[in-house]
Design a protein around this motif. Structure first.
Motif, PDB file in Angstrom:
ATOM      1  N   UNK A  15     -26.815 -51.947 -22.911  1.00 29.29           N
ATOM      2  CA  UNK A  15     -28.118 -51.283 -23.035  1.00 29.29           C
ATOM      3  C   UNK A  15     -29.084 -51.685 -21.915  1.00 29.29           C
ATOM      4  N   UNK A  16     -28.561 -52.341 -20.909  1.00 27.31           N
ATOM      5  CA  UNK A  16     -29.344 -52.760 -19.750  1.00 27.31           C
ATOM      6  C   UNK A  16     -28.535 -52.430 -18.508  1.00 27.31           C
ATOM      7  N   UNK A  17     -29.156 -51.716 -17.536  1.00 28.94           N
ATOM      8  CA  UNK A  17     -28.380 -51.175 -16.437  1.00 28.94           C
ATOM      9  C   UNK A  17     -28.968 -51.532 -15.073  1.00 28.94           C
ATOM     10  N   UNK A  18     -28.069 -51.660 -14.092  1.00 27.26           N
ATOM     11  CA  UNK A  18     -28.495 -51.757 -12.705  1.00 27.26           C
ATOM     12  C   UNK A  18     -29.187 -50.442 -12.329  1.00 27.26           C
ATOM     13  N   UNK A  19     -30.176 -50.522 -11.455  1.00 28.60           N
ATOM     14  CA  UNK A  19     -30.963 -49.327 -11.122  1.00 28.60           C
ATOM     15  C   UNK A  19     -30.215 -48.328 -10.248  1.00 28.60           C
ATOM     16  N   UNK A  20     -29.150 -48.747  -9.583  1.00 30.11           N
ATOM     17  CA  UNK A  20     -28.479 -47.823  -8.652  1.00 30.11           C
ATOM     18  C   UNK A  20     -27.769 -46.701  -9.402  1.00 30.11           C
ATOM     19  N   UNK A  21     -27.708 -45.557  -8.727  1.00 30.15           N
ATOM     20  CA  UNK A  21     -27.035 -44.391  -9.300  1.00 30.15           C
ATOM     21  C   UNK A  21     -25.524 -44.618  -9.372  1.00 30.15           C
ATOM     22  N   UNK A  22     -24.910 -43.951 -10.317  1.00 29.45           N
ATOM     23  CA  UNK A  22     -23.446 -43.973 -10.383  1.00 29.45           C
ATOM     24  C   UNK A  22     -22.908 -43.101  -9.247  1.00 29.45           C
ATOM     25  N   UNK A  23     -21.978 -43.621  -8.489  1.00 32.65           N
ATOM     26  CA  UNK A  23     -21.458 -42.873  -7.343  1.00 32.65           C
ATOM     27  C   UNK A  23     -20.722 -41.624  -7.809  1.00 32.65           C
ATOM     28  N   UNK A  24     -20.711 -40.620  -6.951  1.00 36.61           N
ATOM     29  CA  UNK A  24     -20.002 -39.381  -7.266  1.00 36.61           C
ATOM     30  C   UNK A  24     -18.522 -39.656  -7.506  1.00 36.61           C
ATOM     31  N   UNK A  25     -17.947 -40.553  -6.711  1.00 32.58           N
ATOM     32  CA  UNK A  25     -16.521 -40.865  -6.847  1.00 32.58           C
ATOM     33  C   UNK A  25     -16.228 -41.460  -8.225  1.00 32.58           C
ATOM     34  N   UNK A  26     -17.066 -42.402  -8.653  1.00 31.46           N
ATOM     35  CA  UNK A  26     -16.853 -43.027  -9.961  1.00 31.46           C
ATOM     36  C   UNK A  26     -17.063 -42.033 -11.092  1.00 31.46           C
ATOM     37  N   UNK A  27     -18.116 -41.223 -10.992  1.00 36.28           N
ATOM     38  CA  UNK A  27     -18.391 -40.258 -12.054  1.00 36.28           C
ATOM     39  C   UNK A  27     -17.282 -39.207 -12.142  1.00 36.28           C
ATOM     40  N   UNK A  28     -16.772 -38.776 -10.998  1.00 40.16           N
ATOM     41  CA  UNK A  28     -15.666 -37.817 -10.998  1.00 40.16           C
ATOM     42  C   UNK A  28     -14.432 -38.395 -11.690  1.00 40.16           C
ATOM     43  N   UNK A  29     -14.129 -39.671 -11.415  1.00 33.64           N
ATOM     44  CA  UNK A  29     -12.987 -40.321 -12.057  1.00 33.64           C
ATOM     45  C   UNK A  29     -13.180 -40.420 -13.566  1.00 33.64           C
ATOM     46  N   UNK A  32     -12.728 -36.941 -15.071  1.00 38.14           N
ATOM     47  CA  UNK A  32     -11.306 -36.571 -15.064  1.00 38.14           C
ATOM     48  C   UNK A  32     -10.565 -37.304 -16.177  1.00 38.14           C
ATOM     49  N   UNK A  33     -10.947 -38.551 -16.419  1.00 36.00           N
ATOM     50  CA  UNK A  33     -10.343 -39.319 -17.512  1.00 36.00           C
ATOM     51  C   UNK A  33     -10.657 -38.681 -18.855  1.00 36.00           C
ATOM     52  N   UNK A  34     -11.873 -38.177 -19.010  1.00 33.23           N
ATOM     53  CA  UNK A  34     -12.247 -37.480 -20.253  1.00 33.23           C
ATOM     54  C   UNK A  34     -11.341 -36.290 -20.495  1.00 33.23           C
ATOM     55  N   UNK A 120     -11.650 -33.960 -30.986  1.00 32.61           N
ATOM     56  CA  UNK A 120     -11.451 -33.734 -29.550  1.00 32.61           C
ATOM     57  C   UNK A 120     -12.561 -34.389 -28.733  1.00 32.61           C
ATOM     58  N   UNK A 121     -13.813 -34.161 -29.152  1.00 33.49           N
ATOM     59  CA  UNK A 121     -14.962 -34.668 -28.410  1.00 33.49           C
ATOM     60  C   UNK A 121     -15.014 -36.192 -28.414  1.00 33.49           C
ATOM     61  N   UNK A 122     -14.740 -36.795 -29.565  1.00 34.91           N
ATOM     62  CA  UNK A 122     -14.809 -38.251 -29.675  1.00 34.91           C
ATOM     63  C   UNK A 122     -13.684 -38.926 -28.894  1.00 34.91           C
ATOM     64  N   UNK A 123     -12.491 -38.331 -28.933  1.00 32.18           N
ATOM     65  CA  UNK A 123     -11.375 -38.911 -28.165  1.00 32.18           C
ATOM     66  C   UNK A 123     -11.693 -38.860 -26.670  1.00 32.18           C
ATOM     67  N   UNK A 124     -12.260 -37.745 -26.219  1.00 31.92           N
ATOM     68  CA  UNK A 124     -12.644 -37.634 -24.810  1.00 31.92           C
ATOM     69  C   UNK A 124     -13.715 -38.667 -24.462  1.00 31.92           C
ATOM     70  N   UNK A 125     -14.653 -38.884 -25.378  1.00 30.00           N
ATOM     71  CA  UNK A 125     -15.717 -39.860 -25.153  1.00 30.00           C
ATOM     72  C   UNK A 125     -15.151 -41.265 -25.022  1.00 30.00           C
ATOM     73  N   UNK A 126     -14.177 -41.609 -25.838  1.00 28.83           N
ATOM     74  CA  UNK A 126     -13.600 -42.949 -25.761  1.00 28.83           C
ATOM     75  C   UNK A 126     -12.801 -43.136 -24.474  1.00 28.83           C
ATOM     76  N   UNK A 127     -12.152 -42.074 -24.000  1.00 27.10           N
ATOM     77  CA  UNK A 127     -11.506 -42.155 -22.681  1.00 27.10           C
ATOM     78  C   UNK A 127     -12.541 -42.502 -21.604  1.00 27.10           C
ATOM     79  N   UNK A 128     -13.716 -41.890 -21.719  1.00 27.56           N
ATOM     80  CA  UNK A 128     -14.795 -42.159 -20.768  1.00 27.56           C
ATOM     81  C   UNK A 128     -15.224 -43.623 -20.842  1.00 27.56           C
ATOM     82  N   UNK A 129     -15.391 -44.129 -22.060  1.00 28.23           N
ATOM     83  CA  UNK A 129     -15.838 -45.513 -22.257  1.00 28.23           C
ATOM     84  C   UNK A 129     -14.898 -46.497 -21.559  1.00 28.23           C
ATOM     85  N   UNK A 130     -13.592 -46.303 -21.749  1.00 24.80           N
ATOM     86  CA  UNK A 130     -12.622 -47.230 -21.167  1.00 24.80           C
ATOM     87  C   UNK A 130     -12.532 -47.052 -19.650  1.00 24.80           C
ATOM     88  N   UNK A 131     -12.509 -45.796 -19.201  1.00 25.06           N
ATOM     89  CA  UNK A 131     -12.467 -45.547 -17.756  1.00 25.06           C
ATOM     90  C   UNK A 131     -13.696 -46.138 -17.065  1.00 25.06           C
TER      91      UNK A 131
END
Length: 259
Positions: A15-29, A32-34, A120-131
Protein backbone atom coordinates in the motif's frame (compact mmCIF):
# COMPACT_ATOMS: atom_id res chain seq x y z
CA UNK A 1 12.52 -23.86 -3.62
CA UNK A 2 12.17 -22.48 -7.15
CA UNK A 3 11.76 -18.83 -8.03
CA UNK A 4 8.02 -19.01 -8.72
CA UNK A 5 7.21 -20.57 -5.34
CA UNK A 6 9.50 -18.10 -3.60
CA UNK A 7 7.70 -15.20 -5.28
CA UNK A 8 4.30 -16.49 -4.17
CA UNK A 9 5.36 -17.12 -0.57
CA UNK A 10 6.95 -13.70 -0.04
CA UNK A 11 4.12 -11.68 -1.57
CA UNK A 12 1.99 -9.40 0.64
CA UNK A 13 -0.38 -6.50 -0.02
CA UNK A 14 1.61 -3.36 -0.83
CA UNK A 15 0.00 0.00 0.00
CA UNK A 16 3.07 2.23 -0.31
CA UNK A 17 4.70 2.82 -3.69
CA UNK A 18 7.78 4.31 -5.30
CA UNK A 19 6.81 7.46 -7.20
CA UNK A 20 8.22 6.32 -10.55
CA UNK A 21 5.88 5.14 -13.28
CA UNK A 22 5.65 1.49 -14.18
CA UNK A 23 7.63 0.98 -17.38
CA UNK A 24 5.79 0.08 -20.56
CA UNK A 25 7.85 -3.11 -20.83
CA UNK A 26 6.88 -4.27 -17.33
CA UNK A 27 3.22 -3.36 -17.75
CA UNK A 28 3.05 -5.16 -21.10
CA UNK A 29 4.50 -8.31 -19.50
CA UNK A 30 2.01 -8.09 -16.65
CA UNK A 31 -0.95 -7.76 -19.01
CA UNK A 32 0.29 -10.58 -21.23
CA UNK A 33 0.48 -12.73 -18.09
CA UNK A 34 -3.14 -11.85 -17.32
CA UNK A 35 -4.24 -13.00 -20.74
CA UNK A 36 -2.54 -16.39 -20.34
CA UNK A 37 -4.67 -17.17 -17.31
CA UNK A 38 -6.95 -20.23 -17.39
CA UNK A 39 -10.44 -19.34 -18.63
CA UNK A 40 -13.73 -21.25 -18.76
CA UNK A 41 -14.26 -22.71 -22.24
CA UNK A 42 -11.50 -20.44 -23.57
CA UNK A 43 -14.15 -17.70 -23.70
CA UNK A 44 -12.16 -15.06 -21.76
CA UNK A 45 -15.30 -13.61 -20.21
CA UNK A 46 -13.43 -10.71 -18.66
CA UNK A 47 -11.89 -7.37 -19.52
CA UNK A 48 -9.24 -5.24 -17.83
CA UNK A 49 -9.26 -1.45 -17.63
CA UNK A 50 -5.84 0.16 -17.14
CA UNK A 51 -6.21 3.38 -15.13
CA UNK A 52 -3.38 5.93 -15.00
CA UNK A 53 -5.38 9.17 -15.07
CA UNK A 54 -4.89 11.04 -11.78
CA UNK A 55 -8.46 12.34 -11.66
CA UNK A 56 -9.99 8.89 -12.15
CA UNK A 57 -7.60 7.39 -9.56
CA UNK A 58 -8.65 10.11 -7.12
CA UNK A 59 -12.32 9.32 -7.71
CA UNK A 60 -11.75 5.60 -7.27
CA UNK A 61 -9.81 6.14 -4.06
CA UNK A 62 -12.88 7.92 -2.66
CA UNK A 63 -15.56 5.60 -4.06
CA UNK A 64 -13.66 2.50 -2.92
CA UNK A 65 -14.19 3.11 0.78
CA UNK A 66 -12.05 6.26 1.03
CA UNK A 67 -8.61 4.65 0.82
CA UNK A 68 -6.08 7.39 -0.03
CA UNK A 69 -3.27 4.96 -0.94
CA UNK A 70 -5.23 3.93 -4.06
CA UNK A 71 -4.60 7.28 -5.76
CA UNK A 72 -0.85 7.06 -5.06
CA UNK A 73 -0.43 3.84 -7.07
CA UNK A 74 1.03 4.54 -10.53
CA UNK A 75 -1.41 2.10 -12.16
CA UNK A 76 -4.81 0.67 -11.27
CA UNK A 77 -6.22 -2.37 -13.04
CA UNK A 78 -9.97 -2.92 -12.91
CA UNK A 79 -11.03 -6.50 -13.66
CA UNK A 80 -14.49 -6.92 -15.14
CA UNK A 81 -16.76 -9.90 -15.52
CA UNK A 82 -17.74 -9.31 -19.14
CA UNK A 83 -20.25 -11.05 -21.39
CA UNK A 84 -21.10 -7.92 -23.35
CA UNK A 85 -18.73 -8.85 -26.18
CA UNK A 86 -20.08 -12.38 -26.51
CA UNK A 87 -23.66 -11.11 -26.63
CA UNK A 88 -22.76 -8.62 -29.32
CA UNK A 89 -21.16 -11.50 -31.23
CA UNK A 90 -24.41 -13.48 -30.90
CA UNK A 91 -26.43 -10.45 -32.00
CA UNK A 92 -24.29 -9.66 -35.06
CA UNK A 93 -24.60 -13.28 -36.20
CA UNK A 94 -28.41 -13.46 -36.02
CA UNK A 95 -28.50 -15.85 -33.08
CA UNK A 96 -31.79 -14.47 -31.76
CA UNK A 97 -33.66 -15.08 -35.03
CA UNK A 98 -31.99 -18.49 -35.32
CA UNK A 99 -33.33 -19.49 -31.92
CA UNK A 100 -36.80 -18.17 -32.81
CA UNK A 101 -36.79 -20.29 -35.99
CA UNK A 102 -36.08 -23.30 -33.77
CA UNK A 103 -39.09 -22.42 -31.63
CA UNK A 104 -36.89 -21.41 -28.70
CA UNK A 105 -36.19 -18.06 -27.12
CA UNK A 106 -32.97 -16.06 -26.85
CA UNK A 107 -31.95 -15.39 -23.26
CA UNK A 108 -29.49 -13.14 -21.51
CA UNK A 109 -26.63 -14.35 -19.32
CA UNK A 110 -27.56 -16.00 -16.03
CA UNK A 111 -26.27 -15.78 -12.48
CA UNK A 112 -24.17 -18.87 -13.25
CA UNK A 113 -22.59 -17.03 -16.18
CA UNK A 114 -21.72 -14.18 -13.83
CA UNK A 115 -20.03 -16.66 -11.50
CA UNK A 116 -17.98 -18.13 -14.35
CA UNK A 117 -17.03 -14.69 -15.66
CA UNK A 118 -16.06 -13.74 -12.10
CA UNK A 119 -13.79 -16.78 -11.94
CA UNK A 120 -12.17 -15.76 -15.22
CA UNK A 121 -11.54 -12.22 -13.98
CA UNK A 122 -10.14 -13.26 -10.61
CA UNK A 123 -7.82 -15.89 -12.09
CA UNK A 124 -6.47 -13.27 -14.52
CA UNK A 125 -6.01 -10.85 -11.61
CA UNK A 126 -3.98 -13.38 -9.63
CA UNK A 127 -1.75 -14.00 -12.66
CA UNK A 128 -1.11 -10.25 -12.63
CA UNK A 129 -0.29 -10.26 -8.90
CA UNK A 130 2.35 -12.98 -9.28
CA UNK A 131 3.80 -11.60 -12.52
CA UNK A 132 4.04 -8.11 -11.00
CA UNK A 133 5.67 -9.39 -7.82
CA UNK A 134 8.31 -11.19 -9.87
CA UNK A 135 9.17 -7.81 -11.47
CA UNK A 136 9.49 -5.98 -8.14
CA UNK A 137 6.03 -4.47 -8.47
CA UNK A 138 3.72 -4.73 -5.48
CA UNK A 139 -0.06 -4.93 -5.54
CA UNK A 140 -3.16 -4.78 -3.40
CA UNK A 141 -6.61 -6.19 -4.11
CA UNK A 142 -9.50 -3.72 -3.81
CA UNK A 143 -12.82 -5.54 -3.50
CA UNK A 144 -14.69 -2.29 -2.86
CA UNK A 145 -14.91 -1.74 -6.63
CA UNK A 146 -18.00 -3.97 -6.47
CA UNK A 147 -19.76 -1.21 -4.54
CA UNK A 148 -21.55 1.85 -5.94
CA UNK A 149 -22.81 -0.01 -9.00
CA UNK A 150 -24.33 3.00 -10.75
CA UNK A 151 -21.37 5.32 -10.06
CA UNK A 152 -18.68 2.94 -11.27
CA UNK A 153 -20.80 2.01 -14.27
CA UNK A 154 -20.85 5.66 -15.34
CA UNK A 155 -17.26 6.46 -14.34
CA UNK A 156 -15.81 3.53 -16.28
CA UNK A 157 -18.39 3.56 -19.12
CA UNK A 158 -19.54 0.00 -18.40
CA UNK A 159 -22.29 -1.37 -20.68
CA UNK A 160 -24.82 -4.09 -19.91
CA UNK A 161 -23.45 -7.49 -18.83
CA UNK A 162 -20.23 -5.97 -17.49
CA UNK A 163 -19.55 -5.82 -13.75
CA UNK A 164 -16.37 -4.76 -11.87
CA UNK A 165 -15.23 -7.73 -9.78
CA UNK A 166 -11.95 -6.51 -8.33
CA UNK A 167 -9.31 -3.83 -8.73
CA UNK A 168 -5.54 -4.02 -8.27
CA UNK A 169 -3.19 -1.23 -7.31
CA UNK A 170 0.28 -1.60 -8.84
CA UNK A 171 3.55 0.13 -8.02
CA UNK A 172 7.24 -0.54 -7.53
CA UNK A 173 8.42 -1.18 -3.98
CA UNK A 174 10.05 1.86 -2.34
CA UNK A 175 13.79 1.34 -1.95
CA UNK A 176 14.57 -0.84 1.04
CA UNK A 177 10.89 -1.43 1.84
CA UNK A 178 9.34 -4.85 2.32
CA UNK A 179 5.83 -5.89 3.31
CA UNK A 180 5.43 -7.65 6.66
CA UNK A 181 3.51 -10.85 5.95
CA UNK A 182 0.31 -11.37 7.93
CA UNK A 183 -0.39 -14.66 9.65
CA UNK A 184 -2.67 -17.20 7.99
CA UNK A 185 -4.80 -19.87 9.63
CA UNK A 186 -3.01 -23.17 10.16
CA UNK A 187 -3.20 -25.56 7.22
CA UNK A 188 -5.29 -28.10 9.14
CA UNK A 189 -8.20 -25.65 9.15
CA UNK A 190 -8.07 -24.89 5.41
CA UNK A 191 -6.82 -27.96 3.54
CA UNK A 192 -9.02 -31.08 3.68
CA UNK A 193 -8.59 -34.58 2.24
CA UNK A 194 -11.35 -35.99 0.03
CA UNK A 195 -14.28 -34.22 1.73
CA UNK A 196 -15.18 -31.18 3.81
CA UNK A 197 -14.37 -31.32 7.51
CA UNK A 198 -16.76 -29.54 9.85
CA UNK A 199 -15.24 -28.33 13.10
CA UNK A 200 -16.37 -28.58 16.71
CA UNK A 201 -16.51 -25.63 19.08
CA UNK A 202 -13.13 -26.67 20.47
CA UNK A 203 -11.64 -26.75 16.95
CA UNK A 204 -13.05 -23.31 16.10
CA UNK A 205 -11.66 -21.79 19.28
CA UNK A 206 -8.23 -23.22 18.46
CA UNK A 207 -8.49 -21.95 14.89
CA UNK A 208 -9.27 -18.38 15.97
CA UNK A 209 -6.98 -18.27 19.00
CA UNK A 210 -4.55 -15.80 17.39
CA UNK A 211 -7.35 -13.62 16.04
CA UNK A 212 -8.85 -13.41 19.52
CA UNK A 213 -5.60 -11.79 20.68
CA UNK A 214 -6.48 -8.78 18.49
CA UNK A 215 -9.49 -7.93 20.62
CA UNK A 216 -9.48 -4.58 22.40
CA UNK A 217 -11.84 -4.29 25.36
CA UNK A 218 -12.72 -0.67 24.66
CA UNK A 219 -14.20 -0.62 21.15
CA UNK A 220 -16.78 1.38 19.24
CA UNK A 221 -19.23 -1.52 19.05
CA UNK A 222 -19.11 -2.32 22.78
CA UNK A 223 -18.36 -5.88 21.72
CA UNK A 224 -17.39 -8.44 24.35
CA UNK A 225 -15.00 -10.41 22.16
CA UNK A 226 -13.29 -10.35 18.76
CA UNK A 227 -16.01 -12.39 17.04
CA UNK A 228 -18.65 -9.82 17.99
CA UNK A 229 -16.33 -6.99 16.99
CA UNK A 230 -15.49 -8.57 13.63
CA UNK A 231 -19.14 -9.29 12.79
CA UNK A 232 -20.05 -5.65 13.32
CA UNK A 233 -16.94 -4.38 11.52
CA UNK A 234 -17.47 -6.55 8.43
CA UNK A 235 -20.93 -8.11 8.10
CA UNK A 236 -22.93 -5.19 9.53
CA UNK A 237 -20.77 -2.40 8.09
CA UNK A 238 -22.09 0.21 5.68
CA UNK A 239 -19.64 -0.87 2.98
CA UNK A 240 -20.88 -4.45 3.28
CA UNK A 241 -24.49 -3.32 2.92
CA UNK A 242 -23.58 -1.23 -0.12
CA UNK A 243 -21.67 -4.12 -1.68
CA UNK A 244 -24.69 -6.37 -1.19
CA UNK A 245 -26.96 -3.78 -2.81
CA UNK A 246 -24.65 -3.41 -5.81
CA UNK A 247 -24.21 -7.15 -6.31
CA UNK A 248 -28.00 -7.56 -6.29
CA UNK A 249 -28.24 -4.98 -9.07
CA UNK A 250 -25.71 -6.95 -11.10
CA UNK A 251 -27.68 -10.16 -10.47
CA UNK A 252 -30.85 -8.40 -11.68
CA UNK A 253 -29.02 -7.72 -14.96
CA UNK A 254 -27.57 -11.23 -15.28
CA UNK A 255 -30.88 -13.01 -14.71
CA UNK A 256 -31.29 -15.16 -17.83
CA UNK A 257 -34.47 -13.38 -18.92
CA UNK A 258 -35.77 -13.64 -22.45
CA UNK A 259 -34.33 -10.91 -24.68
Amino acid sequence: MNETISTILKRGSLRKYDEKDISKEDLDLILKSAMRAPTAGNMMCYSVIVVKNKEIKEKLSISCDNQPFIKTAPVLLVFLADLNKWYKYYEYNNTKSFMEEKGEYFEGPTEANLMLATQDAIIAAENVVIAAESLGIGSCYIGDIMEKFEYHKELLNLPKYVYPITMLTLGYYPKGYSVPLRDRFNEEYIIFEEEYKEFSEVDIKKMFKERDRLFVTKNKYNANNYAQYHFNMKVKSEFSKEMTRSVKLALDEWNGNKI
